[in-house]
Scaffold this active site. Structure first.
Site, PDB file in Angstrom:
ATOM      1  N   HIS A 372       0.772  -1.240   0.000  1.00 53.32           N
ATOM      2  CA  HIS A 372       0.000   0.000   0.000  1.00 53.32           C
ATOM      3  C   HIS A 372       0.804   1.291   0.000  1.00 53.32           C
ATOM      4  CE1 HIS A 372      -3.683   2.088   0.063  1.00 53.32           C
ATOM      5  NE2 HIS A 372      -4.372   1.188   0.718  1.00 53.32           N
ATOM      6  N   TYR A 486     -13.984   5.539   9.754  1.00 53.38           N
ATOM      7  CA  TYR A 486     -13.106   6.030   8.688  1.00 53.38           C
ATOM      8  C   TYR A 486     -13.657   5.551   7.353  1.00 53.38           C
ATOM      9  CZ  TYR A 486      -8.502   6.621   6.297  1.00 53.38           C
ATOM     10  OH  TYR A 486      -7.465   6.991   5.456  1.00 53.38           O
ATOM     11  N   SER A 488     -12.466   6.142   3.330  1.00 52.01           N
ATOM     12  CA  SER A 488     -11.405   6.734   2.529  1.00 52.01           C
ATOM     13  C   SER A 488     -11.959   7.332   1.245  1.00 52.01           C
ATOM     14  CB  SER A 488     -10.359   5.673   2.197  1.00 52.01           C
ATOM     15  OG  SER A 488      -9.228   6.268   1.649  1.00 52.01           O
ATOM     16  N   THR A 499      -5.216  10.465  -0.289  1.00 52.77           N
ATOM     17  CA  THR A 499      -6.583  10.244   0.181  1.00 52.77           C
ATOM     18  C   THR A 499      -6.924  11.278   1.245  1.00 52.77           C
ATOM     19  OG1 THR A 499      -5.869   8.712   1.913  1.00 52.77           O
ATOM     20  CG2 THR A 499      -6.494   7.747  -0.202  1.00 52.77           C
TER      21      THR A 499
END
EC number: 2.3.1.21
Length: 658
Positions: A372, A486, A488, A499
């Site tokens: 990532h 959360y 994104s 992001t």
């Protein structure tokens, strides 16, 4: 004004599940070395992309406090409010001024790009489960093409065609079209290609088209995250021409590009993969791949031992490979088995550090598992979509194709590692940690079949807002509280955007959730519908702000990063339990929609959290949820199902069943 972009990216360790395409895919060329022959160069818009804005400090403070309201009681909120005022007029004001000045001196990038790379690369936790997500391909529509050898060959060739198209600048630029009848046309493309790159974004803007940042694409191929003490590094070698293949813990490499840069004959690639699949060697006693699942400092030390013991050239071949193809020797039993296999597997047959692993199971089920730090879901999804379409619509080989009559034993190199006693002990320890961790992970999924996007839009509600409301209701039903959540959102509309966070838990979702869960009989159906409309409107506002770089999370993170870099004491705002609680994201959610994706997922980002991958389809809603032993994913999904039933009942004018 820029558009309300609804591209989602992944959270700290993001997600996804099947949905409608986010953009029309570009025209396909014939079966040559290129997927496309775009007349507009791939990076034509990159230089003129707008810069990611830094929000006003007072706006960030207001947004932060709004997000804290549903999570705090009155006394906690008053304390946090006072800390915000002190921060805004004191050290925060100074840090904000420094951030603005620094941003002016670095106009080639965004204010969040450097800190965000550091956030990922300095993290010392294992990247498995903590960061790397997966997305699984739908099966090839032609069932006979799902044979493992056929599909692995076709996906590999299509992936290399994507690489060639990208390198040649022939890949269509990534553009969000608000009015595709004007902007996604040959006539517009013939015109815009003559506009200088320094002005091209403005030309697209005039016809309501918004080019997206493509700076991450160059890390898709030939790239690996290298473990280093304290901070990892990203390595890319664009000259390498070989593919890395893992099977049963063994490593193989062979060229997929020839010396002139042309794609090797697909029948030769098929022959080489058939040769690898025929290798009957058992799994090694000490599978080296386990090391990539270790704590990053531990892995960095063991990697140095590998190099010292004569494995440097072998590691170079692994690190520089175009990508890693993982051939698994078992079929998928069900969606839960698929999720576990593609998210972590058994640890022997993945090189988790590669930019991506392309996994093909024995029954042809395929997925992309990606590291990532180098990029977000937008770049990976574009690659994913194009490879799926190319491999299914213009496959390089057919089930009847005969592998080339070539000497694969000479072309395919089997890599071996020299392992000292210390390295064998390190692999054993890594395996024990890996096995212990993955045993605590549960994954489950549901498909809510009563309706989806079409029904919700008829009711003038945001489908994403309704999904997020269902998660808030479900957690309240299961655990009796509202927690940090959360979602994104990509900021790829800006140069080097990454992001931003949408904070779906709001005073509106809390009020609505409590009405549905605690006392539905006290509210009329009309009142419940009105509350849902309020939630939808506010969620839409948050989504628009996040996509436009007007959230608060990244701004506060950058100010904190700057304070640390300048050697300052951490401002009191960041020591506030409320700040720490908000960044302990118990509900981590993400959605990416594509006709190519069957399922996606990621692990929770905190031990007591849920990892929620979801998508609202035209007539159903899919949800794939993970949890560790501190939470119950299956029970949570039962609550999600009940809450969606209640929402749809209310929208249809029916009383809520208690």
């Amino acid at each position: 004004m820029m558009p309300r972009l609804l591209f989602r990216a992944w959270p700290r360790c993001p997600s996804l599940v099947l949905g409608a395409p986010s953009r029309p895919l570009s025209a396909v060329s014939g079966p040559d070395d290129y997927l496309q022959h775009s007349i507009v160069p791939t990076m034509h818009y990159q230089d003129s992309l707008p810069r990611l804005p830094i929000p006003k400090l007072e706006d960030t403070m207001k947004r932060y406090l709004n997000a804290q309201k549903p999570l705090l009681d009155d006394s906690q909120f008053r304390r946090t409010e006072a800390l915000c005022k002190n921060f805004e007029t004191g050290v925060g004001k100074e840090l904000h001024a420094h951030l603005l000045a620094q941003d002016k001196q670095n106009k080639h990038t965004s204010y969040i790009s450097g800190p965000w790379f550091d956030m990922y690369l300095t993290a010392r936790d294992s990247i498995v489960l903590n960061f790397n997500p997966f997305m699984a391909f739908n099966p090839d529509p032609k069932s006979e093409y799902n044979d493992q050898l056929t599909r692995a060959t076709n996906l590999t060739v299509s992936a290399v065609r994507f690489l060639k198209t990208l390198q040649a600048g022939l890949l269509e630029p990534e553009v969000f079209h608000l009015n595709p009848s004007k902007s996604d046309t040959d006539a517009f493309k013939r015109l815009i290609r003559f506009v200088p790159p320094s002005l091209s974004w403005y030309g697209a803007y005039l016809v309501n088209a918004y080019p997206l940042d493509m700076s991450q694409y160059f890390r898709l191929f030939n790239s690996t995250r290298i473990p280093r003490p304290n901070r990892d590094e990203l390595f890319t070698d664009t000259k390498a021409r070989h593919l890395l293949v893992l099977r049963k813990g063994h490593f193989y490499v062979f060229d997929v590009l020839d010396q002139d840069g042309n794609i090797v004959n697909p029948l030769e690639i098929q022959a080489h993969l058939k040769y690898i699949l025929s290798d009957s060697s058992p799994v090694p006693e000490f599978p080296v791949a386990y090391l990539t699942s270790e704590n990053r400092d531990v892995w960095a030390e063991l990697r140095q031992k590998l190099i010292f013991d004569g494995n440097e050239e072998t590691l170079k071949k692994v690190d520089s490979a175009v990508f890693c193809l993982c051939l698994d020797d078992f079929p998928m039993k069900d969606l839960i088995h698929l999720s576990h296999t593609m998210l972590h597997g058994d640890g022997t047959n993945r090189w988790f550090d590669k930019s991506f692993n392309l996994i093909v199971a024995e029954d042809g089920t395929a997925a992309v598992h990606f590291e990532h730090s180098w990029g977000d879901g937008v770049a990976v999804l574009r690659f994913f979509n194009e490879v799926f379409r190319d491999s299914t619509q213009t496959p390089a080989i057919t089930p009847q194709s005969q592998p080339a009559a070539t000497n694969s034993s000479a072309s395919v190199e089997t890599l071996s590692f020299n392992l000292s006693g210390a390295l064998k002990a390190g692999i054993t320890a890594a395996k024990e940690k890996f096995d212990t961790t993955v045993k605590t992970l549960s994954i489950d999924s549901i498909q809510f079949q009563r309706g989806g996007k079409e029904f919700l839009k008829k009711k003038q509600l945001s489908p994403d807002a309704v999904a997020q409301l269902a998660f808030q209701m479900a957690f309240l039903r299961q655990y009796g509280q509202t927690v940090a959540t959360y979602e994104s959102c990509s900021t790829a509309a800006f140069k080097h955007g990454r992001t931003e966070t949408i904070r779906p838990a709001s005073i509106f979702t809390k009020r609505c959730s409590e009405a549905f869960v605690r006392d539905p009989s006290k509210h009329s159906v009309g009142e419940l519908q009105h509350m849902m409309a309020e939630c939808s409107k506010y969620h839409g506002q948050l989504t628009k702000e996040a996509a436009m770089g007007q959230g608060f999370d990244r701004h506060l993170y950058a100010l904190r990063y700057l304070a640390t870099a300048r050697g300052l004491n951490l401002p009191e705002l960041y020591l506030d339990p409320a700040y720490q609680q908000m960044n302990h994201n118990i509900l981590s959610t993400s959605t990416l929609n594509s006709p190519a994706v069957s399922l996606g997922g990621f692990a929770p980002v905190v031990p007591d959290g849920f990892g929620i991958a979801y998508a609202v389809h035209d007539d159903w809603i899919g949800c794939n949820v993970s949890s560790y032993s501190g939470r119950n994913a299956r029970e949570f999904l039962h609550c999600v199902q009940k809450c969606l039933e209640d929402i749809f009942d209310a929208l249809e004018g029916k009383a809520i069943k208690t």
